[in-house]
Design a protein around this motif. Sequence first.
Motif, PDB file in Angstrom:
ATOM      1  N   ILE A  67       0.833  -1.211   0.000  1.00  0.00           N
ATOM      2  CA  ILE A  67       0.000   0.000   0.000  1.00  0.00           C
ATOM      3  C   ILE A  67       0.867   1.260   0.000  1.00  0.00           C
ATOM      4  O   ILE A  67       0.559   2.250  -0.678  1.00  0.00           O
ATOM      5  N   ALA A  68       1.972   1.230   0.718  1.00  0.00           N
ATOM      6  CA  ALA A  68       2.845   2.411   0.772  1.00  0.00           C
ATOM      7  C   ALA A  68       3.459   2.734  -0.588  1.00  0.00           C
ATOM      8  O   ALA A  68       3.834   3.881  -0.850  1.00  0.00           O
ATOM      9  N   GLU A  69       3.555   1.722  -1.466  1.00  0.00           N
ATOM     10  CA  GLU A  69       4.146   1.911  -2.797  1.00  0.00           C
ATOM     11  C   GLU A  69       3.102   2.179  -3.860  1.00  0.00           C
ATOM     12  O   GLU A  69       3.417   2.175  -5.055  1.00  0.00           O
ATOM     13  N   MET A  70       1.867   2.415  -3.457  1.00  0.00           N
ATOM     14  CA  MET A  70       0.751   2.483  -4.394  1.00  0.00           C
ATOM     15  C   MET A  70       0.971   3.521  -5.502  1.00  0.00           C
ATOM     16  O   MET A  70       0.760   3.238  -6.691  1.00  0.00           O
ATOM     17  N   LYS A  71       1.398   4.719  -5.137  1.00  0.00           N
ATOM     18  CA  LYS A  71       1.571   5.761  -6.146  1.00  0.00           C
ATOM     19  C   LYS A  71       2.644   5.358  -7.150  1.00  0.00           C
ATOM     20  O   LYS A  71       2.460   5.523  -8.371  1.00  0.00           O
ATOM     21  N   GLU A  72       3.714   4.808  -6.671  1.00  0.00           N
ATOM     22  CA  GLU A  72       4.787   4.379  -7.558  1.00  0.00           C
ATOM     23  C   GLU A  72       4.306   3.288  -8.509  1.00  0.00           C
ATOM     24  O   GLU A  72       4.638   3.295  -9.701  1.00  0.00           O
ATOM     25  N   ILE A  73       3.500   2.357  -7.988  1.00  0.00           N
ATOM     26  CA  ILE A  73       2.985   1.262  -8.822  1.00  0.00           C
ATOM     27  C   ILE A  73       2.082   1.809  -9.920  1.00  0.00           C
ATOM     28  O   ILE A  73       2.211   1.441 -11.099  1.00  0.00           O
ATOM     29  N   LEU A  74       1.178   2.703  -9.560  1.00  0.00           N
ATOM     30  CA  LEU A  74       0.232   3.226 -10.543  1.00  0.00           C
ATOM     31  C   LEU A  74       0.923   4.135 -11.560  1.00  0.00           C
ATOM     32  O   LEU A  74       0.601   4.097 -12.755  1.00  0.00           O
ATOM     33  N   GLU A  75       1.861   4.936 -11.105  1.00  0.00           N
ATOM     34  CA  GLU A  75       2.594   5.785 -12.059  1.00  0.00           C
ATOM     35  C   GLU A  75       3.472   4.957 -12.981  1.00  0.00           C
ATOM     36  O   GLU A  75       3.831   5.417 -14.082  1.00  0.00           O
ATOM     37  N   GLY A  76       3.802   3.747 -12.564  1.00  0.00           N
ATOM     38  CA  GLY A  76       4.622   2.875 -13.408  1.00  0.00           C
ATOM     39  C   GLY A  76       3.852   2.235 -14.544  1.00  0.00           C
ATOM     40  O   GLY A  76       4.449   1.597 -15.425  1.00  0.00           O
ATOM     41  N   ILE A  77       2.534   2.373 -14.544  1.00  0.00           N
ATOM     42  CA  ILE A  77       1.716   1.858 -15.646  1.00  0.00           C
ATOM     43  C   ILE A  77       1.722   2.889 -16.763  1.00  0.00           C
ATOM     44  O   ILE A  77       1.310   4.042 -16.568  1.00  0.00           O
ATOM     45  N   GLY A  78       2.203   2.513 -17.923  1.00  0.00           N
ATOM     46  CA  GLY A  78       2.319   3.445 -19.040  1.00  0.00           C
ATOM     47  C   GLY A  78       0.967   3.951 -19.511  1.00  0.00           C
ATOM     48  O   GLY A  78      -0.076   3.327 -19.288  1.00  0.00           O
ATOM     49  N   GLU A  79       0.960   5.097 -20.176  1.00  0.00           N
ATOM     50  CA  GLU A  79      -0.281   5.719 -20.626  1.00  0.00           C
ATOM     51  C   GLU A  79      -1.026   4.825 -21.610  1.00  0.00           C
ATOM     52  O   GLU A  79      -2.267   4.729 -21.561  1.00  0.00           O
TER      53      GLU A  79
END
Length: 429
Positions: free
Chosen positions: A370-382
């Motif tokens: 959960i703490a890495e959530m932003k990093e995980i979602l931003e790592g998904i390409g457009e």
Amino acid sequence: MEKSKFGVLYPSIFLILFISFLNFHFHFLSSWPSTLTYNHNQIRVGKIEQELSEARAAILEAARRRTYNILNNNHNHTTNYFIPRGSIYRNPYAFHQSYIEMEKRFKIWVYKEGEPPLFHLGPSKNIYSTEGHVISELHRSRLSAAHPDDAHAFLLPVSVTNIVHYLYRPHGDYHRSRLRTVVRDYVTVVARNHPYWNRSSGADHFLVSCHDWGPYATAGGLFDHLIRVLCNANVSEGFQPRRDATLPEINVPASALNQPDMNASKSVLAFFAGGAHGAIREALLRRWKGVGDGDVQVHEYLPKNASYMGLMARAKYCLCPSGYEVASPRLVEAMHAGCVPVIISEGYPPPFSDVLDWSAFSVEIPVGRIAEMKEILEGIGEEEYEEKRRRVAEVKRHFVMNRPARRYDVLNMVFHSVWLRRLNVRIPI
């Protein structure tokens, strides 16, 4: 191959289909216990089992040949005839053929015993509403059997939600034994009046519940073979995906059958609003609530005058964490908001996972990350995000509530889940 006193429990039909791609000579086994006897019309049982055997063969053949069999009849021959295609399905050919076989063959008997409101009725609004709509629909569906001898499956029309409402509130206590007693007594009555429960030990019977207490209603050896269709589909609490089916939790509004569809520009990366119900939400709120990050908006209480669905519609990803129980209506709400669901849960098989590939239109984040959530979602390409968003729009048809039910909508998908599990059981002749 797992055996029980009522016969062979097949592995999931779609697991069989997957294996069949590797070995086209794979076939259904047919060894049955020789000691089981029962007094019933064996000829009729044999006919029902033959129909199911033919359906299995047709599904396997469609998967092997990778072809669609389009029915040409008055019910299906329309310009709007839907054919499942694309990556949101594990195997669209098998699913399409299975759905056709369900429409052509499947008959469900609803036991007549019992009186409303504990039986034959259920909620039609709020987060428990799927339970009530399934029970109500089957009283008048095309799938309803004219006679129990013609049925492939049997519904126990018990409303766990109404039992809790009408039996518990007046008493002011919450001893779950009372709930189990009501359900057990109902089974005792139908087993005494009819031969169907005893001939299969309940393996061709099912109960539908969206209440959190659904699993407790069917605890104990009497229900070891019952197909349980539950919103609270928690593997850690005894839910068995091979036998049981996940019921979508849909928060039906007071004035409609579905949330309105929302279209908005995506200005927020991720959104959640909800109470600190359970350890997973507590962890989410502890890490992300009030962090001042405009990209990740996590609220325990919505800002004044804010629109919940409006905020969901502005988000690229809608967070769907488990609460006290594993299910969340946010999965379906996200689809109406054009938002990619982010599942944060443990031991939760999402609805219709037999046929839907949730990885194609959602994101799963382990609770420990959960703490890495932003990093995980931003790592998904457009490009990948846009594909997921497009698939959300495609898959939404399977989560829309209609009365009467329409082809491939949420109610018929629930019936298809039961159909698949009935295919995995054979009643010995």
